[in-house]
Design a protein around this motif. Structure first.
Motif, PDB file in Angstrom:
ATOM      1  N   UNK A  68       0.839  -1.202   0.000  1.00 14.92           N
ATOM      2  CA  UNK A  68       0.000   0.000   0.000  1.00 14.92           C
ATOM      3  C   UNK A  68       0.872   1.249   0.000  1.00 14.92           C
ATOM      4  N   UNK A  69       1.931   1.237   0.770  1.00  8.51           N
ATOM      5  CA  UNK A  69       2.853   2.378   0.801  1.00  8.51           C
ATOM      6  C   UNK A  69       3.437   2.641  -0.579  1.00  8.51           C
ATOM      7  N   UNK A  70       3.796   1.581  -1.269  1.00  6.63           N
ATOM      8  CA  UNK A  70       4.371   1.693  -2.609  1.00  6.63           C
ATOM      9  C   UNK A  70       3.345   2.194  -3.616  1.00  6.63           C
ATOM     10  N   UNK A  71       2.125   1.665  -3.546  1.00  5.21           N
ATOM     11  CA  UNK A  71       1.081   2.047  -4.493  1.00  5.21           C
ATOM     12  C   UNK A  71       0.661   3.506  -4.354  1.00  5.21           C
ATOM     13  N   UNK A  72       0.714   4.028  -3.148  1.00  5.02           N
ATOM     14  CA  UNK A  72       0.191   5.374  -2.894  1.00  5.02           C
ATOM     15  C   UNK A  72       1.276   6.445  -2.866  1.00  5.02           C
TER      16      UNK A  72
ATOM     17  N   UNK B 266       0.134   7.525  -8.414  1.00  2.24           N
ATOM     18  CA  UNK B 266       0.740   6.313  -7.893  1.00  2.24           C
ATOM     19  C   UNK B 266       0.435   5.129  -8.782  1.00  2.24           C
ATOM     20  N   UNK B 267       0.163   3.977  -8.168  1.00  2.00           N
ATOM     21  CA  UNK B 267      -0.177   2.774  -8.908  1.00  2.00           C
ATOM     22  C   UNK B 267      -1.666   2.515  -8.734  1.00  2.00           C
TER      23      UNK B 267
ATOM     24  N   UNK C  93      -8.276  22.225  -4.227  1.00  2.00           N
ATOM     25  CA  UNK C  93      -9.182  21.885  -3.128  1.00  2.00           C
ATOM     26  C   UNK C  93      -8.343  21.551  -1.905  1.00  2.00           C
ATOM     27  N   UNK C  94      -8.968  21.622  -0.726  1.00  2.00           N
ATOM     28  CA  UNK C  94      -8.251  21.318   0.505  1.00  2.00           C
ATOM     29  C   UNK C  94      -7.917  19.837   0.583  1.00  2.00           C
ATOM     30  N   UNK C  95      -6.928  19.515   1.404  1.00  2.00           N
ATOM     31  CA  UNK C  95      -6.525  18.127   1.559  1.00  2.00           C
ATOM     32  C   UNK C  95      -5.217  18.031   2.311  1.00  2.00           C
ATOM     33  N   UNK C  96      -4.673  16.818   2.361  1.00  2.00           N
ATOM     34  CA  UNK C  96      -3.440  16.562   3.095  1.00  2.00           C
ATOM     35  C   UNK C  96      -2.388  15.977   2.166  1.00  2.00           C
ATOM     36  N   UNK C  97      -1.113  16.266   2.398  1.00  2.00           N
ATOM     37  CA  UNK C  97      -0.074  15.616   1.599  1.00  2.00           C
ATOM     38  C   UNK C  97      -0.208  14.098   1.718  1.00  2.00           C
ATOM     39  N   UNK C  98      -0.193  13.428   0.578  1.00  2.00           N
ATOM     40  CA  UNK C  98      -0.288  11.972   0.596  1.00  2.00           C
ATOM     41  C   UNK C  98      -1.699  11.424   0.503  1.00  2.00           C
TER      42      UNK C  98
END
Length: 422
Positions: free
Chosen positions: A330-334, A353-354, A367-372
């Motif tokens: 999941x870390x790799x895909x995102x 990502x993947x 739009x608002x949001x968070x890194x990642x």
């Protein structure tokens, strides 16, 4: 009667203000919004805005599911499942997921990767020789001024990673009018309803690529090719593999490539005409059997099912005590996989990502949001995102296939984020 503590009293009041969330109807454990750092009052803006749009004839109906800290804090249905017939929307309504099929197919490929059955850096031609032989289209002007299409060899082989991140050079035929576009299938839905997997690979393999592999992000049929790889490597249909490895373990009981007869009446109908242009519009009718279970856009499902999938992603591959895919996967895909490739059509502030668009920073994006945080939507109006920093995921289901779907992506992101209080 003993006096309640202020926090407990506020939670009870908030619960009373919201429609009941019966346990039997919920895909995740339920929490009062305030218990997971969301504002009930601010979440109420979702209903106000969507109901106004429904009354104005801009949206037939919708289902929204929001989870935070692993708890379902909001799960509501609005408007109509079938407006013409006056059938109200329900939370178990089934929608055509369109490109929200892509993240699930991408997870299927990563499951094969985890088993060592393929590598992300492998050339696609190792699994599908016809795709590995594709040349790159080059448009030139002849002496008479006419545009002619020539081809040149790819400078490097297309890889599985290129398919996952849309840098394969493959496009959708319906996304343009160049000679290359005219030779590729128009869309995932078109391919799924008109071709078998073998016919799809044969037709696509005979067409040229729009770009050199690895150079440009170009949305297209790449994930349909991934679905064909899953079928070849597993010896199962794509739907059979996903049912065994993803949908079944996650309890996604209403997700499939063909809606069974007993569930036909739960399939949502869109508006006959686009609310802005007035032009006719349609949604892929998945009550009819497909010729190909296309990994790029042919699944159907509910908001309840998809929020389970999204929660699994958020919890680093784990759901219900079972590890569906590994945390490192999941870390790799995102993570962003575009590197130096051109970020066409993703908008400022985003990479890819993947299987998902990935936000690169708090700012820049519109739009608002968070890194990642990461997301993806479907052409018929569906939308979801996962925000690991806020431990939040949200799913929006609607059949609104026109350009208005882009409005609802921004709208829902904004309305959910403005309700986060801690």
């Amino acid at each position: 009667m003993p006096r309640l503590a202020p926090i407990a009293a506020a939670a009870l009041l908030a619960a009373a203000a919201l429609p009941s969330l019966a346990a039997a109807d919920t895909p995740l454990p339920v929490a009062v919004p305030e218990a997971v750092g969301l504002s009930s009052e601010r979440l109420g803006r979702i209903a106000s805005v969507l109901k106004a749009d429904i009354e104005a004839g801009r949206l037939p109906g919708a289902v929204v599911a929001i989870a935070r800290h692993g708890k379902l804090a909001y799960h509501e249905a609005f408007g109509f499942r079938d407006k013409d017939a006056g059938v109200p929307m329900t939370k178990d309504t089934i929608f055509a997921l369109a490109s929200m099929t892509k993240p699930m197919t991408s997870v299927a490929i990563m499951m094969l990767n985890e088993e060592g059955r393929l590598f992300i850096s492998d050339p696609v031609g190792r699994y599908l020789p016809a795709i590995g032989k594709m040349q790159v289209g080059v448009q030139k002007k002849a002496a008479d001024g006419q545009v002619v299409l020539e081809t040149e060899p790819p400078k490097r082989a297309m890889t599985v990673q290129d398919l996952l991140r849309h840098t394969s050079g493959i496009t959708y035929g319906g996304r343009g009018t160049t000679p290359v576009h005219k030779l590729q299938p128009a869309s995932s839905g078109f391919a799924g309803t008109n071709m078998t997997t073998a016919e799809f690979i044969e037709k696509l393999g005979a067409a040229p690529l729009l770009y050199q592999p690895g150079t440009t992000w170009e949305y297209g049929l790449s994930v349909d090719v991934l679905g064909a790889i899953v079928e070849q490597m597993s010896g199962k249909s794509l739907g059979g593999f996903l049912q065994e490895r993803l949908w079944g373990p996650l309890g996604m009981t209403d997700t499939s490539f063909t809606i069974p007869d007993a569930k036909h009446d739960r399939f949502a109908k869109g508006l006959a005409n686009d609310p802005d242009s007035g032009r006719p519009q349609s949604v892929l009718d998945l009550r009819k059997p497909l010729k190909m279970e296309c990994g790029g856009g042919c699944a159907a499902g509910t908001a309840a099912d998809y929020v389970r999938f999204a929660q699994m992603l958020l919890d680093k591959g784990k759901f219900g005590g079972r590890q569906i895919v590994a945390p490192k996967t999941i870390e790799y895909m995102t993570a962003d996989h575009l590197g130096g490739a051109s970020h066409n059509n993703l908008g400022p502030g985003y990479g890819f990502g993947l299987g998902f668009t990935v936000r690169l920073s708090t700012g820049v994006a519109g739009v608002s949001g968070s890194p990642g945080d990461y997301n993806w939507g479907g052409a018929y109006g569906t939308w979801f995102w996962v925000d690991p920093e806020e431990d939040l995921t949200a799913v929006f289901m609607a059949h609104a296939p026109g350009p208005i779907r882009l409005h609802y992506r921004k709208l829902m992101t904004t309305l959910v984020n403005q309700a986060v209080m801690d």
